[in-house]
Design an enzyme around this catalytic site. Structure first.
Site, mmCIF file in Angstrom:
data_model
loop_
_atom_site.group_PDB
_atom_site.id
_atom_site.type_symbol
_atom_site.label_atom_id
_atom_site.label_comp_id
_atom_site.label_asym_id
_atom_site.label_seq_id
_atom_site.Cartn_x
_atom_site.Cartn_y
_atom_site.Cartn_z
ATOM 1 N N LYS A 137 0.827 -1.089 -0.085
ATOM 2 C CA LYS A 137 0.013 0.041 0.214
ATOM 3 C C LYS A 137 1.013 1.358 0.194
ATOM 4 O O LYS A 137 1.696 1.530 0.815
ATOM 5 C CB LYS A 137 -0.712 0.081 1.116
ATOM 6 C CG LYS A 137 -1.648 1.067 1.310
ATOM 7 C CD LYS A 137 -2.803 1.241 2.419
ATOM 8 C CE LYS A 137 -3.639 2.566 2.457
ATOM 9 N NZ LYS A 137 -4.634 2.233 3.803
ATOM 10 N N ASP A 147 -13.749 5.034 9.017
ATOM 11 C CA ASP A 147 -14.045 4.825 7.657
ATOM 12 C C ASP A 147 -14.444 3.477 7.238
ATOM 13 O O ASP A 147 -14.080 2.660 6.606
ATOM 14 C CB ASP A 147 -12.975 5.313 6.827
ATOM 15 C CG ASP A 147 -13.229 5.377 5.252
ATOM 16 O OD1 ASP A 147 -14.357 5.507 5.067
ATOM 17 O OD2 ASP A 147 -12.408 5.403 4.455
#
Length: 398
Positions: A113, A218
């Site tokens: 990532k 989130d």
């Protein structure tokens, strides 16, 4: 690339902490090469590879680090440590990150990532986010590094405490290396053999996280991976939660708001995807879960969150303490707060666009996915029409 090339590239990185454009003289001094001409040759080679760039109309001769150059530096450190051997295709493009498949020398597949704070997502290119204005590219690279470090810290602590998160393997600059999960993002799951059990498990995760002092902020179908059916029952959980840099402490001033938003993200998805809308049932005594068959349909912050650990203090999550933050922490918190607020704006826009017809919102989501897929395909194919702006945002010239 030669050893000297990496020394010069590292010198540009170090100089970027105090200069948007790093003076050539400073690059030579920090790089430590024997001659100015050797430094010049390296600068020329790095510029040809677009790892550094020259700013037009600059007041002095100098260069700045590109996102590609920052990527090279991070990957170099990981390859030196042996955690990365090869990098495969890009498998995802998020609001603030790119996701790649990688492998180590033994062929073990992993996920890389790459944080790219400061760039806009495809859906929000039209929205000029306030926190992007008047920010230097180098500053966003630095904040991306801080965000990656923070997320790696979150993942390490959560994994150590038994939470269903990918195993973190390594971290360098703005990159995190983690476990590859065989599965799909929950948004791509059309059917599930036990969606009621999945709903309850996801809600229990929110409460468990809260009991340990943290709120995800989130928590939705984009950041939950459902394992392949072939792996059902092989692990303690059939889902894995990702994306943690925005986490806050349950002591945060807006903790209850973020907790409720995470809960609503799950209830909204299950109502639309599975037509599942459980209600409280006072006839049920079981409170060790949520939904049908349990007393409560969904978690409540004041009723269900009972602190049993202080992971928020351990990772210094936003809101864990009222102590004075240093300038770095304040800048990073400003960027992450912008991301959290962006989530609210996107949710409000989506709600307005699809008041009652879920099919319309599905079409919009598929359209966004198609655009993302075209960009991913262009990256994989080395399409010359694909460009990257100074924030690392991909642009297709059509």
């Amino acid at each position: 690339m030669t050893v000297d090339d990496f020394r010069v590239l590292t010198a540009v990185e170090l100089g970027s902490r105090n200069h948007e454009v790093v003076p050539t003289k400073l690059i030579h001094q920090v790089g430590g090469l024997r001659s100015v001409s050797a430094t010049g040759r390296c600068i020329s080679d790095l510029a040809k590879l677009s790892l550094i760039s020259k700013l037009r109309n600059a007041k002095y001769d100098g260069y700045r680090l590109s996102f590609s150059g920052y990527d090279y530096l991070a990957l170099k450190s990981m390859t030196n440590r042996g955690t990365v051997y090869s990098v495969g295709n890009i498998i995802g493009v998020g609001k603030e990150s790119d996701i790649y498949s990688t492998s180590d020398a033994s062929g073990h597949t992993k996920v890389l990532k790459i944080h790219r704070l400061g760039r806009t997502s495809f859906r929000t290119v039209k929205n000029n986010r306030d926190y992007l204005r008047n920010k230097q590219t180098g500053n966003w690279m630095y904040l991306s590094r801080l965000a990656a470090e923070k997320e790696h810290q979150f993942m390490s602590v959560l994994h150590k405490n038994g939470f269903y998160v990918p195993t973190p393997y390594d971290w360098s600059r703005h990159c995190i290396l983690m476990e590859w999960i065989n599965g799909l993002p929950m948004r791509a799951v059309k059917k599930h053999r036990d969606y009621k059990g999945l709903y309850s498990g996801l809600m229990k995760f929110i409460v468990q996280l809260g009991n340990h002092g943290l709120i995800h902020c989130d928590y939705n179908e984009f950041n939950i991976i459902i394992r392949d059916e072939a792996d059902f029952g092989k692990y303690e959980s059939d889902f894995v939660v990702i994306d943690f840099p925005q986490c806050v402490s349950i002591g945060h001033v807006d903790a209850e708001f973020y907790f409720n938003r995470d809960v609503e993200g799950i209830t909204t998805f299950f109502a639309k995807r599975f037509n599942y809308r459980p209600r409280d049932d006072s006839s049920m005594l079981d409170t060790d879960g949520f939904g049908e068959g349990f007393r409560y349909a969904k978690p409540d912050f004041k009723r269900d969150v009972r602190r049993i650990a202080n992971l928020d203090v351990e990772v210094q999550a936003s809101g864990y303490s009222k102590k004075k933050k240093n300038e770095e922490e304040e800048e990073l918190e400003g960027a992450l707060e912008g991301m959290r607020n962006l989530n609210v704006v996107e949710e409000e826009e989506e709600e307005e666009e699809s008041q009652s017809e879920y099919d319309e919102s599905e079409e919009e989501s598929e359209s966004d996915d198609d655009e993302n897929e075209r960009i991913i395909s262009a990256i994989s194919a080395g399409d010359g029409n694909l460009k990257m702006d100074k924030f690392g945002n991909y642009i297709l010239d059509e």
